[in-house]
Design an enzyme around this catalytic site. Structure first.
Site, mmCIF file in Angstrom:
data_model
loop_
_atom_site.group_PDB
_atom_site.id
_atom_site.type_symbol
_atom_site.label_atom_id
_atom_site.label_comp_id
_atom_site.label_asym_id
_atom_site.label_seq_id
_atom_site.Cartn_x
_atom_site.Cartn_y
_atom_site.Cartn_z
ATOM 1 N N HIS A 28 0.821 -1.219 0.000
ATOM 2 C CA HIS A 28 0.000 0.000 0.000
ATOM 3 C C HIS A 28 0.854 1.267 0.000
ATOM 4 O O HIS A 28 0.404 2.306 0.483
ATOM 5 C CB HIS A 28 -0.976 0.004 1.179
ATOM 6 C CG HIS A 28 -2.091 -0.984 1.028
ATOM 7 N ND1 HIS A 28 -3.187 -0.750 0.216
ATOM 8 C CD2 HIS A 28 -2.273 -2.213 1.568
ATOM 9 C CE1 HIS A 28 -3.998 -1.796 0.275
ATOM 10 N NE2 HIS A 28 -3.467 -2.697 1.082
ATOM 11 N N ASP A 30 2.526 2.018 -3.067
ATOM 12 C CA ASP A 30 2.721 2.363 -4.473
ATOM 13 C C ASP A 30 1.938 3.616 -4.854
ATOM 14 O O ASP A 30 2.424 4.448 -5.622
ATOM 15 C CB ASP A 30 2.373 1.192 -5.393
ATOM 16 C CG ASP A 30 0.970 0.644 -5.176
ATOM 17 O OD1 ASP A 30 0.387 0.881 -4.097
ATOM 18 O OD2 ASP A 30 0.456 -0.031 -6.079
ATOM 19 N N LEU A 118 -1.760 -12.975 -6.969
ATOM 20 C CA LEU A 118 -0.425 -13.225 -7.514
ATOM 21 C C LEU A 118 -0.296 -12.718 -8.948
ATOM 22 O O LEU A 118 0.612 -13.098 -9.671
ATOM 23 C CB LEU A 118 -0.103 -14.721 -7.442
ATOM 24 C CG LEU A 118 -0.118 -15.309 -6.031
ATOM 25 C CD1 LEU A 118 0.184 -16.805 -6.070
ATOM 26 C CD2 LEU A 118 0.864 -14.591 -5.113
ATOM 27 N N SER A 121 -3.634 -11.767 -13.991
ATOM 28 C CA SER A 121 -4.065 -10.914 -15.107
ATOM 29 C C SER A 121 -2.880 -10.154 -15.700
ATOM 30 O O SER A 121 -2.770 -10.037 -16.931
ATOM 31 C CB SER A 121 -5.155 -9.947 -14.647
ATOM 32 O OG SER A 121 -4.695 -9.118 -13.599
ATOM 33 N N GLU A 153 -4.801 -2.313 -18.793
ATOM 34 C CA GLU A 153 -5.649 -2.663 -17.657
ATOM 35 C C GLU A 153 -6.401 -1.444 -17.124
ATOM 36 O O GLU A 153 -7.574 -1.548 -16.749
ATOM 37 C CB GLU A 153 -4.825 -3.309 -16.543
ATOM 38 C CG GLU A 153 -5.683 -3.847 -15.425
ATOM 39 C CD GLU A 153 -5.109 -5.066 -14.737
ATOM 40 O OE1 GLU A 153 -5.669 -5.468 -13.718
ATOM 41 O OE2 GLU A 153 -4.099 -5.627 -15.233
ATOM 42 N N ASP A 165 2.646 -4.783 -10.750
ATOM 43 C CA ASP A 165 2.380 -6.157 -11.179
ATOM 44 C C ASP A 165 2.966 -6.437 -12.556
ATOM 45 O O ASP A 165 3.669 -7.433 -12.766
ATOM 46 C CB ASP A 165 0.870 -6.427 -11.190
ATOM 47 C CG ASP A 165 0.252 -6.322 -9.812
ATOM 48 O OD1 ASP A 165 1.009 -6.199 -8.829
ATOM 49 O OD2 ASP A 165 -0.986 -6.357 -9.717
ATOM 50 N N TYR A 214 -9.884 -0.056 -0.160
ATOM 51 C CA TYR A 214 -8.758 0.544 -0.879
ATOM 52 C C TYR A 214 -9.032 2.022 -1.133
ATOM 53 O O TYR A 214 -8.185 2.887 -0.885
ATOM 54 C CB TYR A 214 -8.548 -0.202 -2.193
ATOM 55 C CG TYR A 214 -7.543 0.411 -3.138
ATOM 56 C CD1 TYR A 214 -6.206 0.046 -3.096
ATOM 57 C CD2 TYR A 214 -7.938 1.347 -4.086
ATOM 58 C CE1 TYR A 214 -5.281 0.606 -3.971
ATOM 59 C CE2 TYR A 214 -7.027 1.916 -4.956
ATOM 60 C CZ TYR A 214 -5.703 1.539 -4.902
ATOM 61 O OH TYR A 214 -4.796 2.101 -5.770
#
Length: 379
Positions: A28, A30, A118, A121, A153, A165, A214
């Site tokens: 948390h 980023d 993990l 996507s 995305e 990711d 979030y």
């Protein structure tokens, strides 16, 4: 000669492996311009494809048993099933940049568990991005490829994710974590302790509250910056707030805002310390920072749940465990454990057994290692 994944693709021209990822520390931070410490893992999206010479993309998702065809000249996310939006989004993002995209016939499968946090996507996106990057000679670097996939995305799939990711899947280094500065986009491989494994434990609990939670925590971080700017002019994000300054001025923050902001400020400091410890080969001290990070996510950021706490409690009492913490957004998903290699198999078995005994739930355990990023083979 590439061995085909499916009889429907008897002579694949391209064979791509794109890994999932786990974040070892820096949760948390980023969206606060902080430093994160992800690692690619040796679980992959495996894609094979042939060029077709027309504008259609024919996809087969072997794990889902589903097929679809769409036209590159008419890409509409609402016309596609969820699983197909990720590769289609990569094509769309490339076309938005004026890059050529060839029609393909492709099949893919994945050993990255879906919905476990993990980054399955992101691995799909990076696999297709790497394919078209090679096939159409885009010349994108690994970081640029990750940014293209993030754009897909964010703007096509409609998920407002950060870059971590896709970055980890594209840029992973075997045996290393990646110190990634989300503000400058600079990064550095950092060696993981020798003879260790990454044991990932899926709690089986899915993150049903993660989106609203979030958004609230992100808003609290922004509010903390707004209020602290009175005392610390010029700060742009919590990345700019040193811990001693935060301690001086945190009394001016509302209780919830202050608690959430404290996690971010302390977590960024933990990552900076962790990088030095990894460079020194001090796995035990690094593992202790993982445990401290979990306590902060549980008590300050309030994103853990009892099942994740039980997994960490069990892990830290088992032989060979150097560190354990939840990984990802929280409210479900996985924990990550840094474990001595010689103990990893028994550790995984005992962790699964004890978790079931204490919670009545079954957790999937994945024994992994830090892997290289996406790699492409031609037939």
């Amino acid at each position: 000669m590439i061995k085909p994944l499916s009889p429907s693709l008897p002579a694949p021209q391209w064979d791509i492996h794109a890994p999932g990822r786990v974040n070892l520390l820096g949760e948390h931070v980023d969206y606060n311009d902080g430093i994160v410490l992800p690692a690619a893992i040796d679980r992959y999206v495996h894609l094979q494809a042939v060029e077709t010479g027309h504008t259609r993309v024919e996809l087969t998702a072997l794990d889902l048993g589903e097929k679809i065809t769409f036209d590159l000249e008419n890409l509409q996310p609402q016309a596609l099933p969820d699983w197909a939006r990720y590769p289609a989004g990569v094509a769309w993002a490339a076309l938005q940049r004026g890059l050529p995209v060839s029609g393909i016939r492709a099949v893919y499968t994945s050993s990255v568990p879906i919905g476990a946090g993990l980054s399955s996507s992101a691995a799909v996106e990076v696999a297709f991005g790497a394919l078209w990057n090679e096939l159409n000679r885009w010349g994108l670097s690994r970081l640029e490829l990750a940014q293209l996939c993030q754009q897909a995305e964010n703007r096509f799939v409609g998920v407002n994710c950060g870059l971590m990711d896709q970055f980890a899947s594209a840029c992973g280094i075997k045996g290393h974590a990646l110190m990634f500065d989300t503000r400058s986009l600079s990064y550095e491989p950092v060696p993981l302790p020798a003879s260790t494994a990454l044991v990932i434990a899926d709690s089986g609990m899915r993150r049903t509250l993660a989106n609203s939670a979030y958004n609230q925590r992100r808003a609290d971080c922004e509010e903390a910056v707004r209020l602290l700017r009175v005392y610390l002019p010029g700060i742009r994000s919590l990345r700019d707030v040193r811990l001693d300054d935060f301690n001086r001025f945190s009394a001016h923050l509302p209780e919830q805002v202050g608690r959430h902001a404290r996690h971010v400020v302390e977590e960024i400091a933990r990552v900076e310390k962790a990088v030095d410890l990894l460079k020194q080969g001090d796995g035990a001290a690094f593992g202790q920072l993982m445990v401290e990070g979990h306590a902060s996510l549980r008590d300050l950021y309030q994103v853990s749940i009892p099942e994740l706490d039980r997994l960490v409690e069990i892990a830290t009492c088992l032989p060979g465990c150097l560190g354990a913490r939840l990984t990802g957004a929280g409210f479900g998903g996985c924990t990550v454990n840094l474990v001595e290699e010689e103990s990893a198999q028994i550790f995984a078995q005992r962790l699964a057994q004890e978790y079931t005994l204490r919670t009545g739930k079954t957790g999937e355990i994945y024994l992994c290692h830090a892997s290289e990023g996406v790699h492409v083979q031609t037939g």
